[in-house]
Scaffold this motif. Structure first.
Motif, short mmCIF file in Angstrom:
data_model
loop_
_atom_site.label_atom_id
_atom_site.label_comp_id
_atom_site.label_asym_id
_atom_site.label_seq_id
_atom_site.Cartn_x
_atom_site.Cartn_y
_atom_site.Cartn_z
N ALA A 277 7.94 30.98 16.93
CA ALA A 277 6.98 30.33 15.92
C ALA A 277 5.93 31.21 15.26
CB ALA A 277 6.26 28.91 16.45
N ALA A 280 7.60 33.60 12.96
CA ALA A 280 7.78 32.84 11.79
C ALA A 280 6.56 32.58 10.75
CB ALA A 280 8.48 31.31 12.01
N ALA A 289 4.17 23.90 4.66
CA ALA A 289 5.54 24.33 4.73
C ALA A 289 5.69 25.54 5.79
CB ALA A 289 5.93 25.04 3.25
N SER A 290 4.75 26.43 5.86
CA SER A 290 4.91 27.41 6.90
C SER A 290 4.84 26.89 8.34
CB SER A 290 3.88 28.51 6.82
OG SER A 290 3.73 29.16 5.51
N GLY A 292 5.44 23.77 9.26
CA GLY A 292 6.50 23.00 9.46
C GLY A 292 7.50 23.62 10.24
N ARG A 293 7.88 24.91 9.41
CA ARG A 293 8.84 25.80 9.77
C ARG A 293 8.73 26.45 11.02
NH1 ARG A 293 9.10 27.42 4.56
NH2 ARG A 293 7.71 29.20 4.67
N GLU A 296 9.49 23.81 13.82
CA GLU A 296 10.76 23.75 14.03
C GLU A 296 11.26 24.85 15.04
OE1 GLU A 296 13.01 21.33 13.14
OE2 GLU A 296 11.16 20.31 12.45
N ALA A 297 10.86 26.14 14.69
CA ALA A 297 11.14 27.29 15.46
C ALA A 297 10.76 26.77 17.06
CB ALA A 297 10.59 28.53 14.96
N ARG A 316 6.00 19.03 17.88
CA ARG A 316 6.32 19.64 16.40
C ARG A 316 4.83 19.46 15.72
NH1 ARG A 316 11.41 17.12 15.94
NH2 ARG A 316 13.12 18.57 16.30
#
Lengths: 352, 755, 165
Positions: A277, A280, A289-290, A292-293, A296-297, A316
């Protein structure tokens, strides 16, 4: 509680020598050890009281900008050190969100790092627990496990590590000075706790008799100070262990994240550094958005170990929250309710 | 509020001067300086320490105890097991009456719940006894555990709660549902809860021949004495129970528990005083709990929101070996008007300790379900929850049709709503946010608890030196009996409080009945009130018959007792001091005796309940689901208020229990082993200070001429009712998610769309 | 085995012979020194009823091994009042009805003293609530406790200012 021999060494060397005898345990504040002894979970034959060894409770700001903290320093004293709290606010916030003021006044840093899981089956000596009694099984599997691990667990053990302090320490790259009969060595905090695998009883990389002398934070860890937070979801407003928690630190330049530090608590047998993360986030804008990604990672490998699938989603979300809070900036003064979702944020919080 | 009360049988009256005053606690200094002596603070010479060993299985038998290991531990004096426990005069499994429960007193090697005492280790020190108990390392022959609301075939018990019928039918429920414009059916679940008084059950017991002295916390001294006397086969007069202070009870100290009795048995066995204190984890077994429930509510309503049907079914559990049934459905008998009301109960037997009364027994569990269902129906009808409750306001007790002896609930709604700022609340959920983006919700719950009285006695004395004495075996578990009862007693004797000696908390004093059911102030207070009147009556008779008294011949007019004086009612300038009357009569004192009990005739004609309205605000983190009850306003009407300061504290405490019920507390049982996996105070969450940032309690005036001569209803339990539902309804209003399993955890709230 | 330690308890130095290494400060006070004002609610650091000041800091005495605190200074509820005069915290607890059963009260009061001396809560009720959250009160006297701590804190800082003046 069993009877034990009580040994009060005057130096680290004496302590290590004393602890070489099997059945020994180091006594720091005892806030965890005495509790476990009262429950019959631990029955050491010898207590090596390290409280009277001078020099183990100092905060030293090192010439290279790092900080070295004696392992016998009390949690409350570290959090109350103004220089430390200013440079490492997420760590101070994590410290102050743990346990109660009374326990923080007593509990040492070393003890905090080595505290045992809160898994009820570990505490309940009538239950099977591979961590307490290797090979006996794991009654938490198939038991009451809504608070158990979602990352890094094994069929042998689904317990979590309960420390708040360890979460930002893992995120910010703390290292430990460890002394044993073979001398002194350094271990990254991230490497201190082992995942359960087939041998959950081996909780840390410490050899028997090894003692944590000090904790170091690199100068670089302080560079996150303007954007560093710890957040902790609890089932009451204070004095409760985390359901899940997260530490986040960001370095922002020109509206872009140049470096991120992230770790989760309450999800695994160790503080869970979320390096995927972090990667990422590098170069990404500090936006939902960042985040959230990144979340997820961080949870890509998560899976429920029982009735706790909800914790994956919570993990999360708490990562996103920690990042959102960090991006918003470290508050001037720690909130009245440290690490709490109910702590107000100056300027309002960007809830959806 | 009138300051003069009519006396039952005499024309003589006294003015109230202490009643109604917000006095601070008379035991306050003792409590803030550490001098208040609780049971475990006693240390008679020669004291030994006893520690229980308890079962880790829920069903089966104890096959082996390592007695040798325990006895070999330095300091261990004796290990008491079924094999060597002194004989008792009664079988602990024999019921002695309706409020007598089967006890585990090492009568055999059977195990019927986890946490059952299986041995007692007695040692010179606490440390040795504790380790001795561990060293017993029991081995068991275990049988499978039966646990949960589906553990076995449900049956209908003969009675529930304190003796209510398990089924009550009023009107045609099916017709009411069939004809309804709006119907809801919902199932609510409440968990097992444990009283967890801060003071663990404790006893210090010493024997002197066949006489037993115990220091032990008791909400019912006379019952404790009788139980001990029966079990040991000695006269009740030979049992002395002292309980000046209880560190909380909440129902778990209403009946003396097995472990307390085992302390006395241990003392008998070793011939020395013994102290036995439960470890916190041992509070999750042999000292009772609130049973879990599953409640099905079926409601019908007409287009205008009037209820047409209210059906309330409760499934609960009891132990495998005894009977106590959480009467959660009874709350539906009295609260809302409906032409058809049906309540039913059934139960299954499980391998736990026997459940027992716990603060607001029945009502607490029932109220959260009923108030949630009422909220759901208000929504279905498109009505404001307060408007809906007013639409269904019960002007008379719905099933019995009796008028209420008093009922200021409408005023509670009004004052509570105004203070809270209820007006303008959006009907739809998820409409409000605070400045930090947290979801905000407002909820309402109606509070109710019956005005119960037990039987109680009191003695009052007026002394020649002008002072007075009032005494009874009343119990102060924190509600403030030392203060409130003394206020009543002082007024009953026409004395300032400073001139009164007040004794309580001792079984050698007149039986004041149990401190429970929110009935203690009414019962013991009435007994004191009548004892004082009796003493004043005797004093007045002396004066009025004495030619030398200015009160001579005042008989028809009557007298008033005030500030140590008797005064002619028709001419208050004529009177004399108590001391003068006694002195002239050559008497050291006059004694009065009093009795407190419900007035059967009044009960025949009136329904008697306290009421209230609780308004709650919660904040919920929209993504994380963490909840905080940020503001509660309760308005309560409970008849005459003896001491508003203490009554407010009772309401605050009850409201916090309501918050806890909705959001925090729950015993987590392992279904395989039957063990409570959070048998401590770290994981069994009760609220901490930070959980309740704002509480307000409004004392709504209510004059009740029927409930008892003092006009007093109870205040100890009503605060939970209404509050739990108000918080649950506020969570719905904040989130749009209707909680139906309590306590509400984050997993219930994160299913919705984030943000 | 005899283990001798010295403690200063409520201002009085005491030498205590311990026959057992397992004795906690709480059990030492309660069972061996007849200082029973300090209460045992859970014995596991989970309720705060046993709070004392140990070398000036509030701690749970149930988890403190007596042997390990040789030489320490201990203040318990019995040592708080100045003769017959209640300490301002004690007085404020009475005035605000900050207790019911009273069992958690000694711990609450000692914790309040620790909190006030730590100096971090000031007059912020939320910080007082958080700072007092290590002391459970099953009766639910939290509102009064918070009010009492705030009032006592004010009075103590006023008194301290007057002393300086």
């Amino acid at each position: 509680m069993n009877r034990f021999d009580y040994i009060r060494p005057a130096t680290v060397t004496e302590a290590i020598a004393a602890a070489a005898i099997p059945g020994s345990a180091y006594l720091a504040a005892g806030t965890n050890l005495i509790d476990l002894m009262k429950g019959g979970v631990l029955r050491p034959e010898r207590l090596i009281d390290i409280n009277h060894i001078p020099g183990l409770d100092r905060i030293e700001h090192l010439p290279d900008g790092g900080v070295r903290i004696g392992a016998q320093l009390r949690n409350a004293d570290l959090a109350a050190d103004p220089d430390f709290a200013r440079r490492f606010p997420a760590i101070a916030e994590a410290l102050l969100s743990g346990a109660s003021a009374q326990l923080r006044n007593a509990a040492t840093l070393g003890g905090n790092l080595l505290q045992r899981t809160r898994c009820a089956y570990f505490y309940d000596t009538a239950s099977a627990c591979n961590r307490r009694q290797p090979g006996s099984g794991c009654d938490a599997r198939g038991g009451e496990n809504r608070l158990h691990a979602i990352l890094g667990w094994s069929d042998a053990c689904i317990a979590t590590h309960p420390s708040d302090l360890c979460v930002p320490l893992a995120a910010f790259g703390a290292t430990l000075e460890i002394e044993g009969r073979d001398g002194r060595r350094e271990v990254a905090l991230e490497d201190l706790h082992r995942l359960p695998g087939e041998a959950p009883e081996q909780e840390s990389v410490l050899a028997p008799g090894e003692l944590i002398i000090a904790l170091r934070l690199p100068a670089e860890a302080a560079t996150f100070a303007p954007h560093a937070r710890y957040i902790k979801l609890r089932e009451r407003t204070s004095y409760a262990f985390a359901v899940v928690s997260a530490a986040a630190g960001l370095r922002l330049e020109g509206g872009v994240i140049t470096e991120a530090r992230l770790a989760l608590g309450g999800v695994a047998a160790k503080p869970w550094r979320a390096e995927a993360a972090e990667r990422a986030l590098t170069g990404a804008p500090p936006d939902a958005a960042s985040f959230g990604r990144a979340a997820e990672a961080a949870l890509a490998e998560a899976r429920p170990s029982g009735d706790n699938a909800y914790k994956i989603e919570l993990a999360r979300r708490i990562l996103v929250r920690a990042l959102t809070l960090a991006a918003a900036g470290t508050p001037e003064r720690l909130p009245a309710l440290p690490a709490s979702p109910f702590a107000p944020l100056p300027g309002g919080r960007p809830h959806g | 509020m009138a300051d003069t009360l009519p006396l039952d049988s005499a024309a003589n009256a006294r003015h109230g001067s202490s009643i109604g005053q917000p006095l601070t606690r008379r035991d306050g200094v003792l409590k803030v300086t550490g001098q208040a002596r609780y049971a475990a603070d006693n240390h008679p010479p020669g004291l030994l320490h006893a520690v229980l060993a308890v079962s880790r299985i829920a069903r089966g038998r104890v096959a082996f105890l390592d007695l040798a290991a325990a006895k070999a531990h330095p300091g261990v004096v004796e290990v008491m097991t079924p094999a060597n426990r002194p004989l008792l005069a009664q079988d602990p499994d024999e019921k002695q009456g309706p409020f007598s429960f089967r006890l585990d007193l090492l009568q055999n090697d059977h195990v019927r719940y986890a946490g059952q005492p299986i041995a007692v280790v007695i040692a010179e020190t606490l440390e040795a006894a504790t380790e001795g108990a561990t060293l017993l390392a029991p081995r068991y022959e275990a049988e499978s555990t039966r646990l949960g609301l589906d553990a076995g075939e449900a049956f209908v018990p003969p009675a529930i709660g304190a003796g209510s019928p398990p089924e009550v039918r009023h009107g045609d429920i099916e017709a009411g549902l069939a004809g309804a414009a709006h119907r809801i059916e919902a199932t609510y679940e409440t968990p097992a809860q444990y009283h967890n008084a801060m003071e663990p059950h404790a006893i210090v017991a010493s024997w002197d021949g066949n006489r037993l002295l115990v220091d032990t916390p008791s909400q019912g001294l006379a019952w404790a004495r009788a139980r001990l006397a029966g079990l040991f086969g000695i006269a009740p007069e030979d049992v002395h129970v002292r309980s000046p202070f209880l560190g909380g009870g909440f129902g778990s100290k209403g009946l003396i528990s097995g472990p307390q009795i085992l302390g006395a048995v241990a003392a008998r066995m070793v011939g020395r005083p013994v102290k036995l204190v439960l470890r916190r984890e041992q509070m999750y077994g042999p000292v009772g709990h609130r049973a879990p429930t599953q409640q099905v509510l079926r409601l019908g309503a007409a287009p205008d929101g009037g209820l047409t049907a209210l059906a309330h079914h409760v499934r609960t559990v009891t132990s495998s070996f005894d009977d106590f049934y959480e009467a959660a459905c009874d709350v539906s008998h009295t609260l809302y008007a409906s032409p058809a009301i049906v309540t039913t109960a059934d139960a299954v037997r499980v391998d736990t300790g026997t459940p027992i009364f716990m603060r607001a027994p029945g009502e607490a569990s029932g109220s959260i379900a009923l108030e949630s269902a009422i909220d759901e129906m208000a929504l279905a009808c498109g009505m404001d929850p307060l408007e809906f409750r007013l639409r269904n306001y019960a002007e008379v007790e719905p099933i019995s049709g009796k008028p209420f002896s008093s009922k200021a609930l409408r005023e509670c709604y009004r004052q509570g709503a105004e203070r809270f700022g209820w007006a303008g609340r959006p009907l739809a959920p998820r409409q409000m946010r605070d400045e930090n983006g947290l979801l905000v919700g407002w909820g309402l719950g109606t509070a109710t608890f019956p005005a119960i009285m037990f039987q109680g006695q009191a003695r009052a004395v007026l002394r020649r030196d002008g002072s007075g004495l009032a005494e009874l075996g009343a119990q102060d578990m924190g509600q403030g009996a030392w203060t409130a009862l003394a206020q009543i007693a002082a007024d009953s004797l026409g004395l300032p409080l400073a001139r009164l000696e007040f004794r309580a908390g001792d079984s050698n004093l007149p039986d004041a009945g149990i401190a429970g059911g929110s009935g203690h102030t009414a019962t013991a207070g009435t007994a004191l009130h009548s004892a004082g009147a009796d003493a004043i009556g005797k004093l007045a008779a002396l004066a009025m018959a004495d030619e030398r008294s200015p009160l001579f011949g005042a008989g028809n007019a009557g007298v008033i007792a005030r500030e140590g004086m008797l005064l002619r009612r028709d001419d208050e300038s004529r009177g004399e001091s108590f001391a003068a009357i006694l002195g002239r009569a050559g008497l050291e004192e006059v004694e009065g005796r009093g009795h407190g009990a419900a007035d059967a005739a009044a009960q025949e004609h009136y329904a008697m309940h306290a009421h209230g309205a609780v308004f709650a605000e919660v904040k919920v983190d929209p993504e994380l689901g963490q909840i905080r009850a940020t503001r509660l306003v309760g308005a309560f009407a409970a008849g005459r208020i003896i001491n508003p300061r203490l009554v407010r504290s009772q309401y605050y405490g009850g409201m916090i229990w309501g918050v806890s019920f909705a959001l925090h507390e729950k015993a987590v049982l392992d279904r395989r082993s039957g063990r409570v996996m959070n048998a401590d105070l770290a994981e069994y969450h009760v609220p901490v200070n930070a959980d309740v940032p704002s509480l307000e309690a409004i004392l709504v005036e209510e004059i009740d001429p029927h409930v008892n001569p003092l006009g007093v209803k109870g205040v100890g339990e009503i605060g939970i009712t209404g509050s739990a539902g108000a918080v649950a309804n506020a969570v719905w209003h904040a989130t749009g998610i209707r909680p139906r399993r309590f306590p509400i955890g984050p997993e219930a709230l994160i299913g919705g769309a984030p943000g | 085995m005899s283990l001798s330690i010295t403690l200063t308890i409520n201002g009085t130095p005491r030498t205590v012979e311990l026959d057992d290494p397992r004795v906690t400060l709480l059990d030492l006070l309660r069972e061996r020194l007849d200082l029973t004002g300090t209460k045992k609610g859970c014995d596991r650091g989970q309720c705060g009823a046993c709070t004392i000041l140990l070398d000036g800091r509030r701690v749970n005495s149930c988890l403190a091994l007596a042997l390990s605190h040789d030489g320490a200074e201990i203040l318990t509820i019995e040592g708080l009042a100045d003769g017959e005069a209640c300490h301002p915290i004690q007085a404020a607890f009475i005035a605000h009805d900050a207790f019911q059963c009273g069992f958690c009260t000694p711990g609450q009061i000692m914790s309040a003293l620790g909190l006030i001396q730590e100096g971090s809560a000031g007059d912020d009720p939320e910080r007082v609530r958080e700072g007092m959250s290590g002391n459970l009160c099953r009766c639910g006297a939290y509102r009064g406790i918070t009010e009492a701590v705030l009032e006592a804190q004010q009075r103590m800082s006023r008194d301290a200012r007057e002393e300086v003046a």
